[in-house]
Design a protein around this motif. Sequence first.
Motif, mmCIF file in Angstrom:
data_model
loop_
_atom_site.group_PDB
_atom_site.id
_atom_site.type_symbol
_atom_site.label_atom_id
_atom_site.label_comp_id
_atom_site.label_asym_id
_atom_site.label_seq_id
_atom_site.Cartn_x
_atom_site.Cartn_y
_atom_site.Cartn_z
ATOM 1 N N ARG A 43 83.864 30.837 59.510
ATOM 2 C CA ARG A 43 83.919 30.218 58.170
ATOM 3 C C ARG A 43 82.909 29.077 58.059
ATOM 4 O O ARG A 43 82.195 28.970 57.069
ATOM 5 C CB ARG A 43 85.318 29.678 57.886
ATOM 6 C CG ARG A 43 86.279 30.665 57.376
ATOM 7 C CD ARG A 43 87.560 29.951 56.963
ATOM 8 N NE ARG A 43 88.601 30.911 56.687
ATOM 9 C CZ ARG A 43 89.865 30.749 56.989
ATOM 10 N NH1 ARG A 43 90.281 29.670 57.594
ATOM 11 N NH2 ARG A 43 90.745 31.674 56.682
ATOM 12 N N GLU A 44 82.914 28.218 59.057
ATOM 13 C CA GLU A 44 82.009 27.062 59.024
ATOM 14 C C GLU A 44 80.548 27.507 59.013
ATOM 15 O O GLU A 44 79.726 26.934 58.306
ATOM 16 C CB GLU A 44 82.282 26.122 60.191
ATOM 17 C CG GLU A 44 81.460 24.858 60.159
ATOM 18 C CD GLU A 44 81.538 24.083 58.854
ATOM 19 O OE1 GLU A 44 80.486 23.560 58.413
ATOM 20 O OE2 GLU A 44 82.625 23.997 58.252
ATOM 21 N N ALA A 45 80.223 28.530 59.782
ATOM 22 C CA ALA A 45 78.857 29.040 59.799
ATOM 23 C C ALA A 45 78.463 29.565 58.417
ATOM 24 O O ALA A 45 77.351 29.317 57.942
ATOM 25 C CB ALA A 45 78.712 30.138 60.843
ATOM 26 N N MET A 46 79.362 30.270 57.770
ATOM 27 C CA MET A 46 79.074 30.798 56.432
ATOM 28 C C MET A 46 78.953 29.681 55.406
ATOM 29 O O MET A 46 78.063 29.698 54.561
ATOM 30 C CB MET A 46 80.148 31.799 56.014
ATOM 31 C CG MET A 46 80.068 33.093 56.771
ATOM 32 S SD MET A 46 81.365 34.232 56.229
ATOM 33 C CE MET A 46 81.120 35.557 57.400
ATOM 34 N N HIS A 47 79.833 28.699 55.483
ATOM 35 C CA HIS A 47 79.739 27.552 54.570
ATOM 36 C C HIS A 47 78.417 26.810 54.782
ATOM 37 O O HIS A 47 77.793 26.356 53.821
ATOM 38 C CB HIS A 47 80.927 26.597 54.759
ATOM 39 C CG HIS A 47 82.182 27.074 54.126
ATOM 40 N ND1 HIS A 47 82.362 27.156 52.767
ATOM 41 C CD2 HIS A 47 83.348 27.510 54.672
ATOM 42 C CE1 HIS A 47 83.567 27.610 52.494
ATOM 43 N NE2 HIS A 47 84.191 27.836 53.639
ATOM 44 N N SER A 48 78.002 26.697 56.025
ATOM 45 C CA SER A 48 76.732 26.041 56.342
ATOM 46 C C SER A 48 75.562 26.806 55.713
ATOM 47 O O SER A 48 74.648 26.211 55.147
ATOM 48 C CB SER A 48 76.559 25.941 57.850
ATOM 49 O OG SER A 48 75.326 25.362 58.172
ATOM 50 N N GLN A 49 75.599 28.125 55.820
ATOM 51 C CA GLN A 49 74.545 28.943 55.216
ATOM 52 C C GLN A 49 74.510 28.764 53.706
ATOM 53 O O GLN A 49 73.434 28.646 53.109
ATOM 54 C CB GLN A 49 74.752 30.418 55.553
ATOM 55 C CG GLN A 49 74.484 30.764 56.987
ATOM 56 C CD GLN A 49 74.789 32.229 57.288
ATOM 57 O OE1 GLN A 49 75.071 33.012 56.402
ATOM 58 N NE2 GLN A 49 74.734 32.576 58.557
ATOM 59 N N ILE A 50 75.683 28.728 53.091
ATOM 60 C CA ILE A 50 75.760 28.531 51.642
ATOM 61 C C ILE A 50 75.179 27.173 51.263
ATOM 62 O O ILE A 50 74.410 27.058 50.302
ATOM 63 C CB ILE A 50 77.211 28.696 51.139
ATOM 64 C CG1 ILE A 50 77.631 30.164 51.240
ATOM 65 C CG2 ILE A 50 77.359 28.182 49.705
ATOM 66 C CD1 ILE A 50 79.105 30.421 50.993
ATOM 67 N N ARG A 51 75.510 26.129 52.028
ATOM 68 C CA ARG A 51 74.964 24.789 51.741
ATOM 69 C C ARG A 51 73.444 24.776 51.863
ATOM 70 O O ARG A 51 72.748 24.157 51.046
ATOM 71 C CB ARG A 51 75.590 23.747 52.674
ATOM 72 C CG ARG A 51 77.013 23.373 52.300
ATOM 73 C CD ARG A 51 77.522 22.189 53.106
ATOM 74 N NE ARG A 51 77.565 22.459 54.543
ATOM 75 C CZ ARG A 51 78.607 22.950 55.196
ATOM 76 N NH1 ARG A 51 79.715 23.247 54.554
ATOM 77 N NH2 ARG A 51 78.550 23.133 56.508
ATOM 78 N N GLU A 52 72.915 25.459 52.882
ATOM 79 C CA GLU A 52 71.461 25.532 53.063
ATOM 80 C C GLU A 52 70.801 26.242 51.883
ATOM 81 O O GLU A 52 69.754 25.808 51.395
ATOM 82 C CB GLU A 52 71.124 26.250 54.368
ATOM 83 C CG GLU A 52 71.430 25.441 55.603
ATOM 84 C CD GLU A 52 71.225 26.228 56.893
ATOM 85 O OE1 GLU A 52 70.604 27.315 56.847
ATOM 86 O OE2 GLU A 52 71.693 25.756 57.935
ATOM 87 N N ILE A 53 71.407 27.319 51.430
ATOM 88 C CA ILE A 53 70.864 28.057 50.280
ATOM 89 C C ILE A 53 70.909 27.188 49.034
ATOM 90 O O ILE A 53 69.932 27.121 48.275
ATOM 91 C CB ILE A 53 71.636 29.374 50.064
ATOM 92 C CG1 ILE A 53 71.334 30.346 51.209
ATOM 93 C CG2 ILE A 53 71.289 29.992 48.707
ATOM 94 C CD1 ILE A 53 72.229 31.574 51.236
ATOM 95 N N GLU A 54 72.022 26.510 48.813
ATOM 96 C CA GLU A 54 72.135 25.630 47.646
ATOM 97 C C GLU A 54 71.094 24.515 47.694
ATOM 98 O O GLU A 54 70.516 24.152 46.670
ATOM 99 C CB GLU A 54 73.546 25.058 47.541
ATOM 100 C CG GLU A 54 74.575 26.103 47.142
ATOM 101 C CD GLU A 54 76.009 25.612 47.231
ATOM 102 O OE1 GLU A 54 76.267 24.591 47.918
ATOM 103 O OE2 GLU A 54 76.887 26.267 46.637
#
Length: 74
Positions: A43-54
């Motif tokens: 979950r944290e890895a996916m949230h991190s990816q989303i933050r990077e994209i944003e």
Amino acid sequence: MDESSIDDEREALSRRCQEITRQLQALTAQDGRLDDDALELRREAMHSQIREIEQRIAEIDLDERSLRCMEGGE
């Protein structure tokens, strides 16, 4: 960077963000079937990816505004 490449990159990033969000939803649906620590790491890895994209989308928006300012100043 021109406007069409800005739009293309923004669109690609938006699609990637949607894909990660779907994966996150699927992962959440597996809650209880996976080890809690493994689930949280994913979950944290996916949230991190989303933050990077944003963050990248925000940078693109700034690039686009700068481009428009330069075009308007010419």
